[in-house]
Design a protein around this motif. Structure first.
Motif, mmCIF file in Angstrom:
data_model
loop_
_atom_site.group_PDB
_atom_site.id
_atom_site.type_symbol
_atom_site.label_atom_id
_atom_site.label_comp_id
_atom_site.label_asym_id
_atom_site.label_seq_id
_atom_site.Cartn_x
_atom_site.Cartn_y
_atom_site.Cartn_z
ATOM 1 N N GLN A 202 0.645 -1.265 0.179
ATOM 2 C CA GLN A 202 -0.006 0.065 -0.155
ATOM 3 C C GLN A 202 0.935 1.346 0.030
ATOM 4 N N THR A 203 1.807 1.168 0.965
ATOM 5 C CA THR A 203 2.871 2.265 0.720
ATOM 6 C C THR A 203 3.539 2.528 -0.382
ATOM 7 N N LYS A 204 3.931 1.553 -1.182
ATOM 8 C CA LYS A 204 4.760 1.469 -2.363
ATOM 9 C C LYS A 204 3.766 2.127 -3.528
ATOM 10 N N ASP A 205 2.469 1.900 -3.564
ATOM 11 C CA ASP A 205 1.480 2.322 -4.491
ATOM 12 C C ASP A 205 1.188 3.908 -4.424
ATOM 13 N N ASN A 206 1.451 4.353 -3.298
ATOM 14 C CA ASN A 206 1.392 5.900 -2.862
ATOM 15 C C ASN A 206 2.760 6.612 -3.058
ATOM 16 N N ILE A 207 3.599 5.975 -3.423
ATOM 17 C CA ILE A 207 5.120 6.950 -3.364
ATOM 18 C C ILE A 207 5.131 7.716 -4.607
ATOM 19 N N GLU A 208 5.318 8.934 -4.349
ATOM 20 C CA GLU A 208 5.529 9.859 -5.801
ATOM 21 C C GLU A 208 7.076 10.104 -6.120
ATOM 22 N N TYR A 229 32.190 3.853 2.405
ATOM 23 C CA TYR A 229 31.929 3.147 1.400
ATOM 24 C C TYR A 229 30.590 3.674 0.770
ATOM 25 N N VAL A 230 30.646 3.382 -0.630
ATOM 26 C CA VAL A 230 29.424 3.820 -1.478
ATOM 27 C C VAL A 230 28.442 2.755 -1.334
ATOM 28 N N LEU A 231 27.272 2.738 -1.012
ATOM 29 C CA LEU A 231 26.236 1.667 -0.892
ATOM 30 C C LEU A 231 25.901 1.268 -2.500
ATOM 31 N N GLY A 232 26.340 0.180 -2.773
ATOM 32 C CA GLY A 232 25.852 -0.516 -4.305
ATOM 33 C C GLY A 232 24.713 -1.439 -4.387
ATOM 34 N N PRO A 233 24.431 -2.136 -5.607
ATOM 35 C CA PRO A 233 23.502 -2.914 -5.482
ATOM 36 C C PRO A 233 23.545 -4.057 -4.738
ATOM 37 N N SER A 234 24.582 -4.341 -3.848
ATOM 38 C CA SER A 234 24.551 -5.408 -2.877
ATOM 39 C C SER A 234 23.606 -5.022 -1.567
ATOM 40 N N SER A 235 23.307 -3.597 -1.517
ATOM 41 C CA SER A 235 22.672 -2.994 -0.419
ATOM 42 C C SER A 235 21.233 -2.823 -0.560
ATOM 43 N N ILE A 236 20.647 -2.790 0.427
ATOM 44 C CA ILE A 236 19.095 -2.359 0.312
ATOM 45 C C ILE A 236 18.825 -1.103 0.178
ATOM 46 N N ALA A 237 20.043 -0.039 0.479
ATOM 47 C CA ALA A 237 19.929 1.158 0.131
ATOM 48 C C ALA A 237 19.722 1.409 -1.577
ATOM 49 N N TYR A 238 20.488 0.721 -2.317
ATOM 50 C CA TYR A 238 20.327 0.784 -3.681
ATOM 51 C C TYR A 238 18.841 0.539 -4.130
ATOM 52 N N ASP A 239 18.173 -0.446 -3.614
ATOM 53 C CA ASP A 239 16.866 -0.633 -3.949
ATOM 54 C C ASP A 239 15.819 0.740 -3.401
ATOM 55 N N ILE A 240 16.189 1.087 -2.299
ATOM 56 C CA ILE A 240 15.488 2.190 -1.843
ATOM 57 C C ILE A 240 15.881 3.390 -2.790
ATOM 58 N N ILE A 241 16.934 3.714 -3.308
ATOM 59 C CA ILE A 241 17.042 4.798 -4.056
ATOM 60 C C ILE A 241 16.268 4.488 -5.559
ATOM 61 N N SER A 242 16.071 3.422 -5.795
ATOM 62 C CA SER A 242 15.713 3.170 -7.062
ATOM 63 C C SER A 242 13.978 3.428 -6.962
ATOM 64 N N HIS A 243 13.481 3.013 -5.560
ATOM 65 C CA HIS A 243 12.025 3.131 -5.483
ATOM 66 C C HIS A 243 11.662 4.767 -5.409
ATOM 67 N N VAL A 244 12.655 5.520 -5.050
ATOM 68 C CA VAL A 244 12.054 6.866 -4.820
ATOM 69 C C VAL A 244 12.169 7.775 -6.314
ATOM 70 N N GLY A 245 12.943 6.952 -7.143
ATOM 71 C CA GLY A 245 13.219 7.454 -8.652
ATOM 72 C C GLY A 245 14.508 8.120 -8.660
ATOM 73 N N GLY A 246 15.282 7.705 -7.922
ATOM 74 C CA GLY A 246 16.451 8.213 -7.994
ATOM 75 C C GLY A 246 17.789 6.983 -8.566
ATOM 76 N N VAL A 247 18.912 7.791 -9.076
ATOM 77 C CA VAL A 247 19.746 6.737 -9.434
ATOM 78 C C VAL A 247 20.868 6.491 -8.573
ATOM 79 N N LYS A 326 9.032 5.950 1.743
ATOM 80 C CA LYS A 326 7.830 7.190 1.796
ATOM 81 C C LYS A 326 8.655 8.570 2.462
ATOM 82 N N SER A 327 9.499 8.236 3.416
ATOM 83 C CA SER A 327 10.249 9.539 3.992
ATOM 84 C C SER A 327 10.964 10.317 2.966
ATOM 85 N N LEU A 328 11.975 9.396 2.548
ATOM 86 C CA LEU A 328 12.947 9.869 1.586
ATOM 87 C C LEU A 328 12.256 10.486 0.215
ATOM 88 N N SER A 329 11.279 10.030 -0.371
ATOM 89 C CA SER A 329 10.468 10.539 -1.373
ATOM 90 C C SER A 329 10.104 11.900 -1.089
#
Length: 337
Positions: A202-208, A229-247, A326-329
């Motif tokens: 439900q939270t995912k569906d409402n992310i802008e 370290y810069v967090l890359g694809p092996s970190s959950i941070a990478y997927d979080i960044i993707s979900h907010v529309g970032g690279v 949600k917060s980062l978005s």
């Protein structure tokens, strides 16, 4: 006179009879009151037994692993932080007998208070002692195998015939949901697991998502004395960044996993946003970056787009990652405004 005597005697007999009946009633009531208390305790025991009776023996399959649980596991060993947080999101801490010591770190864990009810602790993954774990008499072991020491311990647990489930990564939100479902089935909390996942969806569906695919660099320790370290694809941070529309800036650096970073590399990428990830340990890695001559020339610094976050919110996998999305978005949207 005789009538008066008879009347007096009759009154005395009535009084005596009433007194006897009162004592008899009182005598009956006292045991009855005690009996009610005993029945209440018995009812509680019956209710508790009824809950246990609802357990259905089950076989849990995950990948190539299959375990059988004849009884409800109530001595759970959650030996990595990710598995410990998954269990505590699903059930009461009284069912956990030992957990990763990271569960006590407020920067890493969402369950510091609940962890106070768990007696046992194990050290980090590279120093896992299987005999120490077995001393807690676990009836279910959960761990993430990312180090050789964990693989060695796994064989030890299997030889001891302790039902054990292992996980190799929690680096995406989909993977968190998948493995949360497996753990929920193993401990008999399927409904709670489903509710958590539905809330995440439900939270995912409402992310802008952010506009323009901004470059975001998450810089962190990856251990108590390592980094930055810069967090890359092996970190959950990478997927979080993707979900907010970032690279993730790790893509621009060509990294396929979390890797060391220095100020020169940061200047070369010059990300739109920088996230500094706090592990709760005193160290100089961020201090050295911030005090370096090039720091103030970074776009993110000049535009006040440096975000500080605890590891539990950005790099420590747990069932609450969508709250971070949600917060980062929202923060990115405020910056755009």
């Amino acid at each position: 006179m005789k009538v008066t005597s008879y009347t007096t005697i009759l009154l005395c007999m009535i009084i005596l009879l009433a007194a006897c009946q009162s004592q008899a009633i009182q005598g009956k009531n006292e045991p009855q009151s005690a009996s009610k208390n005993e029945q209440s305790d018995a009812d509680k025991a019956t209710d508790a037994q009824a809950i246990d009776d609802q357990w259905t023996p089950r076989t849990v399959t995950f990948g190539e692993q299959t375990i059988t649980l004849e009884e409800k596991p109530d001595n759970i060993a959650a030996l990595s932080l990710d598995t410990a947080q998954a269990v505590l999101a699903l059930t009461e801490p009284g069912r956990v007998v030992v957990a990763s010591q990271s569960i006590d770190n407020e920067a890493l864990s969402h369950f510091v208070n609940e962890a106070e009810q768990i007696d046992g602790r194990v050290k980090g993954a590279t120093r896992l002692d299987p005999e120490e774990v077995l001393a807690f008499n676990p009836d279910l072991i959960l761990l993430t195998t990312t180090h050789g020491a964990e693989s060695d311990a796994l064989q030890f647990f299997q030889e001891a015939n302790i039902p054990t489930l292992t996980f190799d990564s929690w680096h995406t939100i989909d993977r968190i949901q998948e493995q949360l479902t497996v753990i929920a089935e193993a401990i008999g909390e399927e409904d709670k697991g489903q509710a958590l996942i539905e809330g995440m969806e439900q939270t995912k569906d409402n992310i802008e998502q952010a506009e323009g695919s901004p470059s975001i660099m998450a810089v962190s320790q990856v251990g108590s004395t390592t980094g930055p370290y810069v967090l890359g694809p092996s970190s959950i941070a990478y997927d979080i960044i993707s979900h907010v529309g970032g690279v993730s800036a790790s893509d621009e650096l060509g990294y396929d996993s979390s890797s060391p970073i220095n100020i020169e590399q940061m200047l070369a990428v010059d990300p739109d946003y920088i996230i500094l990830v706090n592990w709760g340990n005193v160290s100089d890695e961020f201090k050295n970056l911030i005090e370096s001559p090039g720091w103030k020339t970074l776009t993110a610094v000049k535009q006040n787009r440096v975000i500080e976050m605890d590891a539990k919110d950005i790099s420590s996998p747990n069932p609450f990652v969508m709250d971070t999305v949600k917060s980062l978005s929202q923060q990115l949207k405020e910056q755009e405004g």
